[in-house]
Design an enzyme around this catalytic site. Structure first.
Site, PDB file in Angstrom:
ATOM      1  N   GLY A 143       0.799  -1.224   0.000  1.00  0.00           N
ATOM      2  CA  GLY A 143       0.000   0.000   0.000  1.00  0.00           C
ATOM      3  C   GLY A 143       0.829   1.269   0.000  1.00  0.00           C
ATOM      4  CB  ILE A 183      -7.065  12.781  -0.356  1.00  0.00           C
ATOM      5  CG1 ILE A 183      -7.001  11.335  -0.847  1.00  0.00           C
ATOM      6  CG2 ILE A 183      -7.294  12.831   1.156  1.00  0.00           C
ATOM      7  CD1 ILE A 183      -5.847  10.514  -0.279  1.00  0.00           C
ATOM      8  N   GLY A 184      -7.551  15.889  -0.831  1.00  0.00           N
ATOM      9  CA  GLY A 184      -7.704  17.240  -0.271  1.00  0.00           C
ATOM     10  C   GLY A 184      -8.980  17.904  -0.747  1.00  0.00           C
ATOM     11  CG  LEU A 185     -11.255  19.059  -4.983  1.00  0.00           C
ATOM     12  CD1 LEU A 185     -10.901  20.516  -4.709  1.00  0.00           C
ATOM     13  CD2 LEU A 185     -10.982  18.730  -6.449  1.00  0.00           C
ATOM     14  CG  HIS A 443     -35.394  14.337 -23.961  1.00  0.00           C
ATOM     15  ND1 HIS A 443     -34.479  15.374 -23.943  1.00  0.00           N
ATOM     16  CD2 HIS A 443     -36.625  14.901 -23.782  1.00  0.00           C
ATOM     17  CE1 HIS A 443     -35.129  16.515 -23.781  1.00  0.00           C
ATOM     18  NE2 HIS A 443     -36.437  16.263 -23.669  1.00  0.00           N
TER      19      HIS A 443
HETATM   20  C1  LIG Z   1      -8.905   9.161   1.778  1.00  0.00           C
HETATM   21  C2  LIG Z   1      -8.825   8.193   0.629  1.00  0.00           C
HETATM   22  C3  LIG Z   1      -9.895   8.080  -0.233  1.00  0.00           C
HETATM   23  C4  LIG Z   1      -9.840   7.176  -1.294  1.00  0.00           C
HETATM   24  N1  LIG Z   1     -10.916   7.096  -2.122  1.00  0.00           N
HETATM   25  C5  LIG Z   1     -10.890   6.230  -3.163  1.00  0.00           C
HETATM   26  C6  LIG Z   1     -12.014   6.091  -4.015  1.00  0.00           C
HETATM   27  O1  LIG Z   1     -13.043   6.767  -3.852  1.00  0.00           O
HETATM   28  N2  LIG Z   1     -11.951   5.203  -5.042  1.00  0.00           N
HETATM   29  C7  LIG Z   1     -10.820   4.446  -5.275  1.00  0.00           C
HETATM   30  O2  LIG Z   1     -10.796   3.657  -6.234  1.00  0.00           O
HETATM   31  N3  LIG Z   1      -9.735   4.545  -4.465  1.00  0.00           N
HETATM   32  C8  LIG Z   1      -9.744   5.411  -3.422  1.00  0.00           C
HETATM   33  N4  LIG Z   1      -8.666   5.492  -2.587  1.00  0.00           N
HETATM   34  C9  LIG Z   1      -7.475   4.660  -2.883  1.00  0.00           C
HETATM   35  C10 LIG Z   1      -7.654   3.219  -2.394  1.00  0.00           C
HETATM   36  O3  LIG Z   1      -8.078   3.241  -1.053  1.00  0.00           O
HETATM   37  C11 LIG Z   1      -6.322   2.481  -2.533  1.00  0.00           C
HETATM   38  O4  LIG Z   1      -5.922   2.530  -3.891  1.00  0.00           O
HETATM   39  C12 LIG Z   1      -6.399   1.024  -2.112  1.00  0.00           C
HETATM   40  O5  LIG Z   1      -6.970   0.917  -0.838  1.00  0.00           O
HETATM   41  C13 LIG Z   1      -4.990   0.400  -2.116  1.00  0.00           C
HETATM   42  O6  LIG Z   1      -5.039  -0.939  -1.696  1.00  0.00           O
HETATM   43  P1  LIG Z   1      -3.689  -1.730  -1.376  1.00  0.00           P
HETATM   44  O7  LIG Z   1      -4.050  -3.154  -1.179  1.00  0.00           O
HETATM   45  O8  LIG Z   1      -2.668  -1.409  -2.393  1.00  0.00           O
HETATM   46  O9  LIG Z   1      -3.146  -1.116  -0.011  1.00  0.00           O
HETATM   47  P2  LIG Z   1      -3.716  -1.219   1.492  1.00  0.00           P
HETATM   48  O10 LIG Z   1      -5.159  -1.517   1.566  1.00  0.00           O
HETATM   49  O11 LIG Z   1      -3.221   0.021   2.161  1.00  0.00           O
HETATM   50  O12 LIG Z   1      -2.942  -2.495   2.087  1.00  0.00           O
HETATM   51  C14 LIG Z   1      -1.582  -2.474   2.372  1.00  0.00           C
HETATM   52  C15 LIG Z   1      -1.357  -3.242   3.662  1.00  0.00           C
HETATM   53  O13 LIG Z   1       0.023  -3.545   3.795  1.00  0.00           O
HETATM   54  C16 LIG Z   1       0.386  -3.457   5.160  1.00  0.00           C
HETATM   55  N5  LIG Z   1       1.843  -3.294   5.216  1.00  0.00           N
HETATM   56  C17 LIG Z   1       2.587  -2.236   4.788  1.00  0.00           C
HETATM   57  N6  LIG Z   1       3.903  -2.503   4.953  1.00  0.00           N
HETATM   58  C18 LIG Z   1       3.992  -3.752   5.484  1.00  0.00           C
HETATM   59  C19 LIG Z   1       5.081  -4.582   5.860  1.00  0.00           C
HETATM   60  N7  LIG Z   1       6.336  -4.213   5.701  1.00  0.00           N
HETATM   61  N8  LIG Z   1       4.808  -5.799   6.389  1.00  0.00           N
HETATM   62  C20 LIG Z   1       3.527  -6.224   6.545  1.00  0.00           C
HETATM   63  N9  LIG Z   1       2.458  -5.475   6.188  1.00  0.00           N
HETATM   64  C21 LIG Z   1       2.687  -4.255   5.660  1.00  0.00           C
HETATM   65  C22 LIG Z   1      -0.407  -2.256   5.641  1.00  0.00           C
HETATM   66  O14 LIG Z   1      -0.555  -2.283   7.046  1.00  0.00           O
HETATM   67  C23 LIG Z   1      -1.735  -2.428   4.891  1.00  0.00           C
HETATM   68  O15 LIG Z   1      -2.674  -3.155   5.650  1.00  0.00           O
HETATM   69  C24 LIG Z   1      -8.691   6.361  -1.495  1.00  0.00           C
HETATM   70  C25 LIG Z   1      -7.614   6.459  -0.609  1.00  0.00           C
HETATM   71  C26 LIG Z   1      -7.667   7.351   0.443  1.00  0.00           C
HETATM   72  C27 LIG Z   1      -6.509   7.425   1.392  1.00  0.00           C
END
Ligand SMILES: Cc1cc2nc3c(=O)[nH]c(=O)nc-3n(C[C@H](O)[C@H](O)[C@H](O)COP(=O)(O)OP(=O)(O)OC[C@H]3O[C@@H](n4cnc5c(N)ncnc54)[C@H](O)[C@@H]3O)c2cc1C
EC number: 1.8.1.4
Length: 463
Positions: A143, A183-185, A443
């Site tokens: 993530g 996010i900011g918007l 429409h």
């Molecule tokens: C405020 C906000 C609003 C958003 N809104 C949208 C939206 O409307 N639509 C959309 O499509 N996307 C949105 N997103 C983006 C979306 O949430 C992310 O793209 C998505 O959640 C990413 O998933 P991921 O699996 O890559 O990461 P995550 O779900 O963050 O998972 C990564 C995991 O890895 C773990 N981790 C990290 N490092 C290690 C390590 N070294 N060892 C073990 N575990 C570790 C973390 O603890 C975490 O649990 C938003 C994001 C934010 C912050």
């Protein structure tokens, strides 16, 4: 230290990691999923879902205050009970998190490891100081996290990120938001609509992910007409003073202003969680951000047995992309060394501001000059938008000059989240503008605005 031998280790139990783990298990291999933080995913805990819950409350407040032009009068003040707003946000958020955690509970105990993972070498990981995991392949799905520049750190406990907002038990009086990206918007406008004094600071007049200057200009006008928005801010000084942050800046009229805020929300971008992974102990090539160089189709890092998916690879940080990439990375980790391109859909992105912003297919910034035409519609006089008093925004659709194929679109306008899907499907089907115009349009609907833009593109293609 215990030792574990498995086929595949997945680092991170977010959306990408869970999809990768399930893909590996579906192929009958042994796997372990390693999580260093809380289960529940960024999307459900501090991302997509709580932000949309806050926006839903903000939109309710906004609509209640804007009934008069219809001849409908809400007599008396619209009262926003901050504690109740935040209670619903947290309650519903916890419900969504609960579903994810339930799913994690179905994973066999022996397949889960708790702790932060670090590479000892390409195929050996050390987890939480208690386990050494020997693997044949690895999926990195760690993530991303908010990126915070050094000057913000001076603000101590007045500095917040999006995660903090969703833990609030009440709404503050004022928040300075840095970064008018997605996010900011979204959060800045929502807080402002909920009665929080908000000032949004940007740089170089960027608005959300928009790259088309004309659309961006309309967006800038729409948002700065609703709340304080310094799109090219010159901040002179930021300090913590007791329970407040004091900001000194030059405002858009060139005046020096000092303003106090309860909090400063840093929404200045996110960075991939790759810096504490011990990647220096691997043979992986890293890019300038420290992210392993990877193939965007297979998600493989070089020729190694390591794959990287979701926000961790810094490519398309969106929920549906994380899910798709997790599946591809899991499939390829299981089948390594026989790796295949995964399913890549047409790109689609939505900002849940009001008006909404959407981007589909190729961005304006990526188009080749002279090779495309732009079809345009303003939503100001678009029939249905005007009926609903949602007539703000501008849409640009881009089409290939030689083939007439629809390439992409950027816009600001009503119900963009829905039109974005229609356009993304057209993009993925590689439709031409003519083929799109042969499709039905009801429409009166906002999609008739899209038809106007497509007709404009068709006329330009015919020139
Ligand atoms: C405020 C906000 C609003 C958003 N809104 C949208 C939206 O409307 N639509 C959309 O499509 N996307 C949105 N997103 C983006 C979306 O949430 C992310 O793209 C998505 O959640 C990413 O998933 P991921 O699996 O890559 O990461 P995550 O779900 O963050 O998972 C990564 C995991 O890895 C773990 N981790 C990290 N490092 C290690 C390590 N070294 N060892 C073990 N575990 C570790 C973390 O603890 C975490 O649990 C938003 C994001 C934010 C912050």
């Amino acid at each position: 230290m215990q030792t574990l031998n498995v086929d595949v280790a997945v680092i991170g139990a977010g959306t990408a990691g869970l999809a990768a783990y399930r893909a590996v298990k579906a192929k009958g291999l042994s796997a372990v999923i390693i999580e260093g933080g809380a289960y529940g995913t960024t999307c459900a805990r501090v991302g997509c879902m709580p932000s949309k819950l806050l926006i839903a409350a903000a939109d309710a407040a906004f609509e209640a205050r804007h009934t008069a032009p219809f001849g409908v009068h809400v007599d008396g003040a619209v009262r926003i009970a901050g504690a109740e707003v935040m209670d619903r946000v947290r309650r519903e958020r916890d419900r969504f998190v609960g579903f994810v955690v339930k799913g994690v509970e179905t994973i066999p105990h022996d397949d889960k490891l708790v702790g932060h993972a670090r590479f000892i070498d390409n195929t050996v990981l050390e987890v939480g100081g208690h386990t050494e995991v020997h693997v044949r392949r690895v999926v990195i799905a760690t993530g991303s996290s908010p990126k915070i520049a050094a000057p913000f750190r001076e603000l101590g406990d007045r500095l917040i990120v999006n995660d903090d907002v969703f833990g609030w038990h009440d709404l503050p009086e004022s928040v300075a938001v840095f970064g008018p990206g997605v996010i900011g918007l979204e959060l800045g406008q929502a807080l402002s609509r909920l009665g929080v004094r908000v000032r949004l600071f940007g740089k170089r007049c960027t608005v959300g992910p928009l790259t088309d200057p004309a659309v961006r200009a309309v967006a800038l006008k729409a948002f700065s007409g609703e709340f304080a928005f310094d799109a090219d801010a010159k901040v002179l000084d930021m300090q913590k003073d007791g329970e407040q942050a004091v900001l000194r800046f030059i405002d858009h009229d060139g005046r020096e202003v000092t303003e106090r805020f309860d909090y400063v929300l840093a929404a200045t971008g996110r960075e991939a969680n790759v810096h504490h992974l011990g990647l220096e102990n691997t043979t992986l090539e890293l890019d300038k951000n420290g992210v392993p160089v990877f193939d965007k189709e297979t998600l493989q890092c070089g020729a190694s047995p390591v794959f990287i998916a979701g926000d961790a690879n810094n490519f398309l940080p969106l929920l549906h992309e994380a899910a798709d990439e997790g599946k591809t990375a899991g499939d390829n980790a299981a089948n390594y060394p026989c790796v295949k391109p995964g399913h890549r859909r047409a790109t689609i992105g939505v900002v849940f501001s009001d008006p909404q912003i959407a981007m589909v297919g190729q961005r304006y910034a990526d188009l080749e000059e002279g090779r495309f035409v732009t079809g345009e519609v303003s939503f100001e006089d678009q029939g249905r938008s005007r009926v609903m008093l949602k007539n703000k925004g501008l849409m640009h659709v881009y089409a290939d000059k030689d083939t007439g194929r629809f390439l992409g679109a950027e816009w600001l306008g009503p119900r963009a989240e829905n039109i974005a899907h229609t356009l993304a499907w057209a993009c993925q089907m590689r439709l031409t503008v003519k083929e799109m115009l042969d499709m039905p349009f009801y429409h009166p609907v906002i999609e008739e605005g899209l038809r106007t833009a497509l007709r404009d593109a068709a006329a330009k293609l015919a020139e």
